[in-house]
Design a protein around this motif. Structure first.
Motif, PDB file in Angstrom:
ATOM      1  N   ARG A 189     -37.316  20.238  81.321  1.00 12.13           N
ATOM      2  CA  ARG A 189     -35.890  20.193  80.968  1.00 12.13           C
ATOM      3  C   ARG A 189     -35.218  18.976  81.599  1.00 12.13           C
ATOM      4  O   ARG A 189     -34.466  18.260  80.962  1.00 12.13           O
ATOM      5  N   ASN A 322     -34.204  30.909  73.339  1.00 14.37           N
ATOM      6  CA  ASN A 322     -32.782  31.278  73.203  1.00 14.37           C
ATOM      7  C   ASN A 322     -32.629  32.793  73.135  1.00 14.37           C
ATOM      8  O   ASN A 322     -31.746  33.361  73.768  1.00 14.37           O
ATOM      9  N   ASP A 353     -33.304  38.965  68.182  1.00 11.60           N
ATOM     10  CA  ASP A 353     -33.188  39.490  69.544  1.00 11.60           C
ATOM     11  C   ASP A 353     -32.166  40.611  69.563  1.00 11.60           C
ATOM     12  O   ASP A 353     -31.542  40.910  68.531  1.00 11.60           O
ATOM     13  N   TYR A 369     -23.526  21.566  72.035  1.00 10.33           N
ATOM     14  CA  TYR A 369     -22.765  22.810  72.146  1.00 10.33           C
ATOM     15  C   TYR A 369     -23.594  23.781  72.978  1.00 10.33           C
ATOM     16  O   TYR A 369     -24.714  24.150  72.602  1.00 10.33           O
ATOM     17  N   THR A 370     -23.070  24.177  74.122  1.00 11.88           N
ATOM     18  CA  THR A 370     -23.801  25.144  74.945  1.00 11.88           C
ATOM     19  C   THR A 370     -22.823  26.048  75.688  1.00 11.88           C
ATOM     20  O   THR A 370     -21.715  25.627  76.020  1.00 11.88           O
ATOM     21  N   THR A 371     -23.265  27.302  75.928  1.00 12.42           N
ATOM     22  CA  THR A 371     -22.448  28.197  76.753  1.00 12.42           C
ATOM     23  C   THR A 371     -23.194  28.498  78.054  1.00 12.42           C
ATOM     24  O   THR A 371     -22.800  29.369  78.801  1.00 12.42           O
ATOM     25  N   LYS A 372     -24.302  27.763  78.270  1.00 16.66           N
ATOM     26  CA  LYS A 372     -25.119  28.033  79.460  1.00 16.66           C
ATOM     27  C   LYS A 372     -24.876  26.946  80.504  1.00 16.66           C
ATOM     28  O   LYS A 372     -24.803  25.765  80.147  1.00 16.66           O
ATOM     29  N   GLY A 377     -27.602  22.175  75.126  1.00 15.50           N
ATOM     30  CA  GLY A 377     -26.993  22.348  73.810  1.00 15.50           C
ATOM     31  C   GLY A 377     -27.687  21.545  72.736  1.00 15.50           C
ATOM     32  O   GLY A 377     -27.092  21.197  71.713  1.00 15.50           O
ATOM     33  N   MET A 378     -28.965  21.243  72.950  1.00 10.97           N
ATOM     34  CA  MET A 378     -29.692  20.438  71.966  1.00 10.97           C
ATOM     35  C   MET A 378     -30.749  21.241  71.205  1.00 10.97           C
ATOM     36  O   MET A 378     -31.237  20.804  70.162  1.00 10.97           O
ATOM     37  N   GLY A 379     -31.126  22.414  71.746  1.00  2.85           N
ATOM     38  CA  GLY A 379     -32.230  23.190  71.163  1.00  2.85           C
ATOM     39  C   GLY A 379     -32.046  23.454  69.675  1.00  2.85           C
ATOM     40  O   GLY A 379     -32.929  23.168  68.864  1.00  2.85           O
ATOM     41  N   LEU A 380     -30.884  23.979  69.292  1.00  5.11           N
ATOM     42  CA  LEU A 380     -30.665  24.341  67.885  1.00  5.11           C
ATOM     43  C   LEU A 380     -30.464  23.110  67.007  1.00  5.11           C
ATOM     44  O   LEU A 380     -30.922  23.093  65.862  1.00  5.11           O
TER      45      LEU A 380
HETATM   46  N1  LIG Z   1     -30.167  34.104  70.269  1.00  7.07           N
HETATM   47  C1  LIG Z   1     -28.922  33.760  70.608  1.00  7.07           C
HETATM   48  N2  LIG Z   1     -27.988  34.712  70.856  1.00  7.07           N
HETATM   49  C2  LIG Z   1     -26.722  34.374  71.217  1.00  7.07           C
HETATM   50  N3  LIG Z   1     -26.298  33.093  71.337  1.00  7.07           N
HETATM   51  C3  LIG Z   1     -27.175  32.089  71.107  1.00  7.07           C
HETATM   52  C4  LIG Z   1     -28.524  32.371  70.733  1.00  7.07           C
HETATM   53  N4  LIG Z   1     -29.159  31.193  70.568  1.00  7.07           N
HETATM   54  C5  LIG Z   1     -28.251  30.240  70.819  1.00  7.07           C
HETATM   55  N5  LIG Z   1     -27.068  30.756  71.155  1.00  7.07           N
HETATM   56  C6  LIG Z   1     -25.845  30.026  71.505  1.00  7.07           C
HETATM   57  O1  LIG Z   1     -25.975  28.724  70.973  1.00  7.07           O
HETATM   58  C7  LIG Z   1     -25.833  27.753  72.011  1.00  7.07           C
HETATM   59  C8  LIG Z   1     -26.637  26.542  71.660  1.00  7.07           C
HETATM   60  O2  LIG Z   1     -28.038  26.825  71.716  1.00  7.07           O
HETATM   61  P1  LIG Z   1     -29.037  25.621  71.961  1.00  7.07           P
HETATM   62  O3  LIG Z   1     -30.424  26.152  71.949  1.00  7.07           O
HETATM   63  O4  LIG Z   1     -28.713  24.543  70.999  1.00  7.07           O
HETATM   64  O5  LIG Z   1     -28.642  25.083  73.396  1.00  7.07           O
HETATM   65  P2  LIG Z   1     -28.840  25.780  74.808  1.00  7.07           P
HETATM   66  O6  LIG Z   1     -29.807  26.906  74.676  1.00  7.07           O
HETATM   67  O7  LIG Z   1     -27.504  26.105  75.358  1.00  7.07           O
HETATM   68  O8  LIG Z   1     -29.473  24.612  75.667  1.00  7.07           O
HETATM   69  P3  LIG Z   1     -30.893  23.878  75.425  1.00  7.07           P
HETATM   70  O9  LIG Z   1     -30.580  22.564  74.835  1.00  7.07           O
HETATM   71  O10 LIG Z   1     -31.470  23.796  76.776  1.00  7.07           O
HETATM   72  O11 LIG Z   1     -31.692  24.742  74.490  1.00  7.07           O
HETATM   73  C9  LIG Z   1     -26.257  28.486  73.271  1.00  7.07           C
HETATM   74  O12 LIG Z   1     -25.713  27.903  74.448  1.00  7.07           O
HETATM   75  C10 LIG Z   1     -25.715  29.877  73.010  1.00  7.07           C
HETATM   76  O13 LIG Z   1     -24.326  29.950  73.302  1.00  7.07           O
END
Ligand SMILES: Nc1ncnc2c1ncn2[C@@H]1O[C@H](COP(=O)(O)OP(=O)(O)OP(=O)(O)O)[C@@H](O)[C@H]1O
Ligand SMILES: [Mg+2]
Length: 418
Positions: A189, A322, A353, A369-372, A377-380
């Motif tokens: 990461r 996620n 889930d 966009y992330t709430t963590k 916020g790049m995974g999706l």
């Molecule tokens: N299965 C899920 N249930 C609820 N919210 C989700 C789920 N998957 C994603 N999210 C929301 O979408 C946001 C963006 O997800 P994304 O995977 O793009 O980034 P991330 O997980 O925050 O960080 P990373 O880039 O490390 O994956 C998350 O921060 C979360 O708020």
């Protein structure tokens, strides 16, 4: 007097002793056939070099040893195994159920029970060696992961007379491995974040120059047009420059897109089930650590798909991770479903889930966009661009009874059906 033997003779003596010991142990274990763990009076053969009864030696081995009849009914637990379970081989006997069932129901983790039963039944039926990793319950209620191996013992006629098994407690080793995985994951990461920051800085740098020139030229153009009389010729020239700079900025973006679409060269036409299993195996340790049960269902009739294995694995791992992260505060069942099935012209894959679900179904696909607290916020965003570059779609729906269900499609190869 000490006699020093030449090395080759020593090897022979040791080999002979081991053979004797194994033969003695076999005879002794065979002697256990009818009953429960032997009492001291049952002791028979002695180990040739120390005079220690083989029975005592087996009882003292740092391993959990058991024997069953040819039909699988347990007949012996070593002392270590009795201590581990807190009961002896005959203490779970009850009317109406086999001893094997009584013991398996007591000690095997409910989630592993079906697999253990199936694999042991297979070995009993075919005579094939049995090897499986599963969780089993210690006397104090703690489930520990073990690796169990068993092999059939046969008589001169080749008939199975008994099954002998051994379990090793691998819980501590698995925990160390899981911690290591966590460290590796954090490192990945961190380095992803670093390269992303670097990439963003260089894109910003490259695009910034033409953008600044476009702004300056637009202002100049406006001035030439507002002059009295308007200087159309000059305005025309500045518009030409604006077009040139805008094309330069578009080129930068185009080159970055080309970088990401290079994967088209490494697309192979294969079935998707292998990559789904690989992704599940990759996250299996993390799932155990997060107390998440992974439910995988893959339809038998999946058509072939042309895809980049690494990229699709990345999509699956992003979605699974996620999902697991979304369930970290769920007190009840944490179930993550991964299902793949055939739809018209596509293979559809769902990752569901039982977390809180998604409030902003489109925003979450936006980059950054992330709430963590620790997320990028790049995974999706990355997952969607990978799926779309393969000609598919990725979206989110509500999962029943609760949680989120991420669904993506990949086009099936029309000519080659599996
Ligand atoms: N299965 C899920 N249930 C609820 N919210 C989700 C789920 N998957 C994603 N999210 C929301 O979408 C946001 C963006 O997800 P994304 O995977 O793009 O980034 P991330 O997980 O925050 O960080 P990373 O880039 O490390 O994956 C998350 O921060 C979360 O708020
Ligand atoms: Mg993520």
């Amino acid at each position: 007097m000490t006699v020093v033997l030449p090395r080759h003779q020593m090897v022979r003596v040791i080999a002979a002793s081991i053979t004797d010991l194994v033969a003695a142990a076999m005879a002794m274990i065979r002697g256990l056939g009818g009953g429960v763990s032997p009492r001291p009076s049952d002791r028979a053969a002695s180990a040739p070099w120390t005079g220690v009864p083989v029975q005592d030696l087996i009882e003292a081995l740092p391993a959990l040893i058991w024997c069953t009849r040819p039909d699988g009914e347990p007949i012996y637990f070593s002392r270590q195994l009795r201590d581990f379970y807190g009961f002896d081989v005959d203490q779970k006997d009850s009317a109406g159920a086999s001893r094997l069932s009584g013991i398996l129901d007591t000690v095997i983790h409910p989630d592993d029970l079906a697999t253990v039963r199936k694999m042991f039944a297979h070995s009993l039926k075919t005579g094939a060696p049995y090897a499986v990793k599963h969780r089993h319950r210690r006397f104090d209620g703690e489930y520990r992961r073990v690796e169990t191996r068993a092999i059939a013992m046969r008589n001169a006629a080749g008939e199975i007379v008994q099954w002998n098994g051994i379990c090793f407690d691998i819980e501590d080793q698995m925990r160390v491995q899981a911690d290591l995985h966590l460290v590796q994951e954090n490192l990945t990461r961190a380095s992803q974040a670093a390269s992303l920051a670097e990439l963003s800085a260089s894109i910003a740098h490259e695009v910034n120059q033409p953008l600044a020139a476009i702004v300056a030229n637009s202002n100049a153009c406006q001035r030439w047009l507002l002059a009295d009389p308007p200087n159309i010729q000059r305005a025309q020239k500045t518009v030409d420059r604006i077009i040139r700079d805008a094309n330069a900025a578009a080129d930068v973006v185009g080159r970055i897109r080309a970088l990401f679409s290079q994967s088209e060269k490494v697309r192979n036409c294969t079935a998707l089930d292998g990559v789904i299993i690989e992704a599940r195996d990759l996250v299996a340790d993390q799932a155990v650590r997060r107390r998440v049960r992974l439910d995988v269902g893959i339809a038998d009739d999946l058509p072939l798909v042309a895809f980049d294995r690494v990229q699709v694995q990345q999509v699956l791992v992003n979605l699974i991770r996620n999902g697991m992260e979304a369930m970290s505060d769920v007190p009840g069942d944490r179930v993550l479903g991964i299902f793949a099935y055939r739809t018209e012209g596509y293979v559809t894959i769902e990752v569901s889930d039982r977390g809180p679900g998604v409030d902003h179904p489109e925003e979450i696909f936006e980059p950054f966009y992330t709430t963590k607290g620790y997320g990028m916020g790049m995974g999706l965003a990355i997952s969607r661009s990978i799926v779309e570059s393969h000609g598919g779609r990725l979206w989110v729906e509500k999962n029943e009874p609760q949680g989120a269900k991420f669904i993506f499609t990949l086009p099936a190869e029309v000519n080659k059906k599996s």
